[in-house]
Design a protein around this motif. Sequence first.
Motif, PDB file in Angstrom:
ATOM      1  N   ALA A   1       8.152   8.141   6.264  1.00  0.00           N
ATOM      2  CA  ALA A   1       7.256   9.153   6.593  1.00  0.00           C
ATOM      3  C   ALA A   1       6.287   9.736   5.579  1.00  0.00           C
ATOM      4  O   ALA A   1       5.150   9.899   5.659  1.00  0.00           O
ATOM      5  CB  ALA A   1       8.239  10.282   7.315  1.00  0.00           C
ATOM      6  N   PRO A   2       7.075  10.226   4.379  1.00  0.00           N
ATOM      7  CA  PRO A   2       6.238  10.986   3.419  1.00  0.00           C
ATOM      8  C   PRO A   2       5.024   9.604   2.773  1.00  0.00           C
ATOM      9  O   PRO A   2       4.025  10.260   2.385  1.00  0.00           O
ATOM     10  CB  PRO A   2       7.194  11.025   2.292  1.00  0.00           C
ATOM     11  CG  PRO A   2       8.691  10.894   2.790  1.00  0.00           C
ATOM     12  CD  PRO A   2       8.013  10.243   4.197  1.00  0.00           C
ATOM     13  N   ALA A   3       5.408   8.553   2.651  1.00  0.00           N
ATOM     14  CA  ALA A   3       4.671   7.379   2.245  1.00  0.00           C
ATOM     15  C   ALA A   3       3.360   7.396   3.034  1.00  0.00           C
ATOM     16  O   ALA A   3       2.225   7.356   2.575  1.00  0.00           O
ATOM     17  CB  ALA A   3       5.408   6.201   1.954  1.00  0.00           C
ATOM     18  N   LEU A   4       3.541   7.508   4.316  1.00  0.00           N
ATOM     19  CA  LEU A   4       2.134   7.395   5.228  1.00  0.00           C
ATOM     20  C   LEU A   4       1.499   8.532   5.046  1.00  0.00           C
ATOM     21  O   LEU A   4       0.322   8.644   5.073  1.00  0.00           O
ATOM     22  CB  LEU A   4       2.625   7.210   6.788  1.00  0.00           C
ATOM     23  CG  LEU A   4       3.460   5.993   6.971  1.00  0.00           C
ATOM     24  CD1 LEU A   4       3.992   6.073   8.492  1.00  0.00           C
ATOM     25  CD2 LEU A   4       2.216   4.865   7.163  1.00  0.00           C
ATOM     26  N   ALA A   5       2.333   9.833   4.986  1.00  0.00           N
ATOM     27  CA  ALA A   5       1.359  11.104   5.184  1.00  0.00           C
ATOM     28  C   ALA A   5       0.610  11.178   3.619  1.00  0.00           C
ATOM     29  O   ALA A   5      -0.614  11.719   3.460  1.00  0.00           O
ATOM     30  CB  ALA A   5       2.365  12.163   4.899  1.00  0.00           C
ATOM     31  N   PHE A   6       1.203  10.691   2.288  1.00  0.00           N
ATOM     32  CA  PHE A   6       0.559  10.488   1.207  1.00  0.00           C
ATOM     33  C   PHE A   6      -0.576   9.595   1.107  1.00  0.00           C
ATOM     34  O   PHE A   6      -1.667   9.756   0.719  1.00  0.00           O
ATOM     35  CB  PHE A   6       1.348  10.073  -0.061  1.00  0.00           C
ATOM     36  CG  PHE A   6       2.294  11.558  -0.548  1.00  0.00           C
ATOM     37  CD1 PHE A   6       1.777  12.582  -0.616  1.00  0.00           C
ATOM     38  CD2 PHE A   6       3.581  11.364  -0.697  1.00  0.00           C
ATOM     39  CE1 PHE A   6       2.384  13.782  -1.077  1.00  0.00           C
ATOM     40  CE2 PHE A   6       4.339  12.402  -1.249  1.00  0.00           C
ATOM     41  CZ  PHE A   6       3.621  13.522  -1.285  1.00  0.00           C
ATOM     42  N   TYR A   7      -0.429   8.462   1.704  1.00  0.00           N
ATOM     43  CA  TYR A   7      -1.583   7.379   1.859  1.00  0.00           C
ATOM     44  C   TYR A   7      -2.582   7.793   2.587  1.00  0.00           C
ATOM     45  O   TYR A   7      -3.992   7.607   2.425  1.00  0.00           O
ATOM     46  CB  TYR A   7      -0.938   6.011   2.453  1.00  0.00           C
ATOM     47  CG  TYR A   7      -1.843   4.841   2.054  1.00  0.00           C
ATOM     48  CD1 TYR A   7      -1.815   4.446   0.903  1.00  0.00           C
ATOM     49  CD2 TYR A   7      -2.597   4.363   3.127  1.00  0.00           C
ATOM     50  CE1 TYR A   7      -2.631   3.369   0.543  1.00  0.00           C
ATOM     51  CE2 TYR A   7      -3.236   3.244   3.054  1.00  0.00           C
ATOM     52  CZ  TYR A   7      -3.363   2.965   1.424  1.00  0.00           C
ATOM     53  OH  TYR A   7      -4.297   1.830   1.356  1.00  0.00           O
ATOM     54  N   ARG A   8      -2.382   8.308   3.754  1.00  0.00           N
ATOM     55  CA  ARG A   8      -3.519   8.756   4.679  1.00  0.00           C
ATOM     56  C   ARG A   8      -3.448  10.234   5.131  1.00  0.00           C
ATOM     57  O   ARG A   8      -2.980  10.756   6.220  1.00  0.00           O
ATOM     58  CB  ARG A   8      -3.606   7.924   5.922  1.00  0.00           C
ATOM     59  CG  ARG A   8      -4.018   6.561   5.808  1.00  0.00           C
ATOM     60  CD  ARG A   8      -5.599   6.551   5.268  1.00  0.00           C
ATOM     61  NE  ARG A   8      -6.376   7.158   6.173  1.00  0.00           N
ATOM     62  CZ  ARG A   8      -7.013   6.617   7.118  1.00  0.00           C
ATOM     63  NH1 ARG A   8      -6.917   5.293   7.338  1.00  0.00           N
ATOM     64  NH2 ARG A   8      -7.972   7.331   7.732  1.00  0.00           N
ATOM     65  N   PRO A   9      -3.790  11.365   4.427  1.00  0.00           N
ATOM     66  CA  PRO A   9      -3.296  12.584   4.674  1.00  0.00           C
ATOM     67  C   PRO A   9      -4.420  13.253   5.542  1.00  0.00           C
ATOM     68  O   PRO A   9      -4.323  14.388   6.176  1.00  0.00           O
ATOM     69  CB  PRO A   9      -3.485  13.341   3.149  1.00  0.00           C
ATOM     70  CG  PRO A   9      -4.187  12.456   2.422  1.00  0.00           C
ATOM     71  CD  PRO A   9      -3.895  11.084   2.816  1.00  0.00           C
TER      72      PRO A   9
ATOM     73  N   GLN B   1       0.711  -1.162  -0.077  1.00  0.00           N
ATOM     74  CA  GLN B   1      -0.289  -0.050   0.016  1.00  0.00           C
ATOM     75  C   GLN B   1       0.797   1.320   0.086  1.00  0.00           C
ATOM     76  O   GLN B   1       0.577   2.394  -0.626  1.00  0.00           O
ATOM     77  CB  GLN B   1      -0.973  -0.017   1.309  1.00  0.00           C
ATOM     78  CG  GLN B   1      -2.112  -1.000   1.252  1.00  0.00           C
ATOM     79  CD  GLN B   1      -2.854  -0.906   2.565  1.00  0.00           C
ATOM     80  OE1 GLN B   1      -2.179  -1.100   3.375  1.00  0.00           O
ATOM     81  NE2 GLN B   1      -4.085  -1.326   2.439  1.00  0.00           N
ATOM     82  N   LEU B   2       2.090   1.175   0.708  1.00  0.00           N
ATOM     83  CA  LEU B   2       2.862   2.464   0.857  1.00  0.00           C
ATOM     84  C   LEU B   2       3.544   2.612  -0.486  1.00  0.00           C
ATOM     85  O   LEU B   2       3.995   3.619  -0.925  1.00  0.00           O
ATOM     86  CB  LEU B   2       3.599   2.391   2.050  1.00  0.00           C
ATOM     87  CG  LEU B   2       2.775   2.453   3.293  1.00  0.00           C
ATOM     88  CD1 LEU B   2       4.060   2.154   4.437  1.00  0.00           C
ATOM     89  CD2 LEU B   2       2.042   3.380   3.487  1.00  0.00           C
ATOM     90  N   ARG B   3       3.771   1.425  -1.183  1.00  0.00           N
ATOM     91  CA  ARG B   3       4.707   1.497  -2.450  1.00  0.00           C
ATOM     92  C   ARG B   3       3.942   2.315  -3.370  1.00  0.00           C
ATOM     93  O   ARG B   3       4.656   3.098  -4.443  1.00  0.00           O
ATOM     94  CB  ARG B   3       5.232   0.232  -2.989  1.00  0.00           C
ATOM     95  CG  ARG B   3       6.439  -0.452  -2.217  1.00  0.00           C
ATOM     96  CD  ARG B   3       6.972  -1.465  -2.721  1.00  0.00           C
ATOM     97  NE  ARG B   3       7.715  -2.248  -1.878  1.00  0.00           N
ATOM     98  CZ  ARG B   3       7.337  -3.242  -1.366  1.00  0.00           C
ATOM     99  NH1 ARG B   3       6.201  -4.071  -1.562  1.00  0.00           N
ATOM    100  NH2 ARG B   3       8.330  -3.871  -0.445  1.00  0.00           N
ATOM    101  N   LEU B   4       2.726   2.277  -3.171  1.00  0.00           N
ATOM    102  CA  LEU B   4       1.571   2.838  -4.284  1.00  0.00           C
ATOM    103  C   LEU B   4       1.961   4.404  -4.404  1.00  0.00           C
ATOM    104  O   LEU B   4       1.691   4.929  -5.250  1.00  0.00           O
ATOM    105  CB  LEU B   4       0.234   2.290  -4.222  1.00  0.00           C
ATOM    106  CG  LEU B   4      -0.005   0.955  -4.762  1.00  0.00           C
ATOM    107  CD1 LEU B   4      -1.453   0.642  -4.121  1.00  0.00           C
ATOM    108  CD2 LEU B   4       0.231   0.449  -5.984  1.00  0.00           C
ATOM    109  N   THR B   5       2.283   4.875  -3.314  1.00  0.00           N
ATOM    110  CA  THR B   5       2.427   6.197  -3.134  1.00  0.00           C
ATOM    111  C   THR B   5       3.535   7.087  -3.958  1.00  0.00           C
ATOM    112  O   THR B   5       3.636   8.124  -4.296  1.00  0.00           O
ATOM    113  CB  THR B   5       2.678   6.827  -1.747  1.00  0.00           C
ATOM    114  OG1 THR B   5       3.972   6.447  -1.220  1.00  0.00           O
ATOM    115  CG2 THR B   5       1.522   6.250  -0.755  1.00  0.00           C
TER     116      THR B   5
END
Length: 182
Positions: A42-50, A32-36
């Motif tokens: 940190a940026p992957a989490l913020a993009f995935y669930r802003p 799921q985080l790679r799809l960002t």
Amino acid sequence: MTTRVLPVLLALLGLGTPLYAQSPVDVFTADQLRLTGEVSTAPALAFYRPDILSIVDGALLIHSLPVLTLLDGRRFPLSGDLTARGLNPLQTVPVAFLSAVRVDKNVSPAYGSGGPGGVVNLELNRSYSGGEAGVFYGASGGKYGREDFQSYIRGGVGNGSFQISGGAAYSQSSGTARTVNH
């Protein structure tokens, strides 16, 4: 008396059920985080669930509050040293090294006051054999256009009792506005 109490109890039960059903822990898989398109966690989490997570000065926040970072359920070993140098532990761990990330939005007394916003637990992928590489390039035009380039490579070998993994990540951003003349 019981005819008045019964509707009140049913109403309270009906209100409490949706609150109980909401889980304070979100689990994000590495896929799921790679799809960002982000390499760092940190940026992957913020993009995935802003709607829940944000980044300010490189630090991950849950509902605008700082978080405590754990690595496989233990405090991240270099948190204090990294923070003193202006780095966040979540910026140093590539998404490619993770199997999942658990974000607990409830503050537990077991962790003290280290993370008033919650706890982010990075779960490492411990049984990986093979290699992987990824590249991301993006550019935007206009007055505030920029170019971003990110890449990573990782590899690992092992068996049930022994594992060696290694990798590297690289990120570059123009970070400046380009002037476009029409």
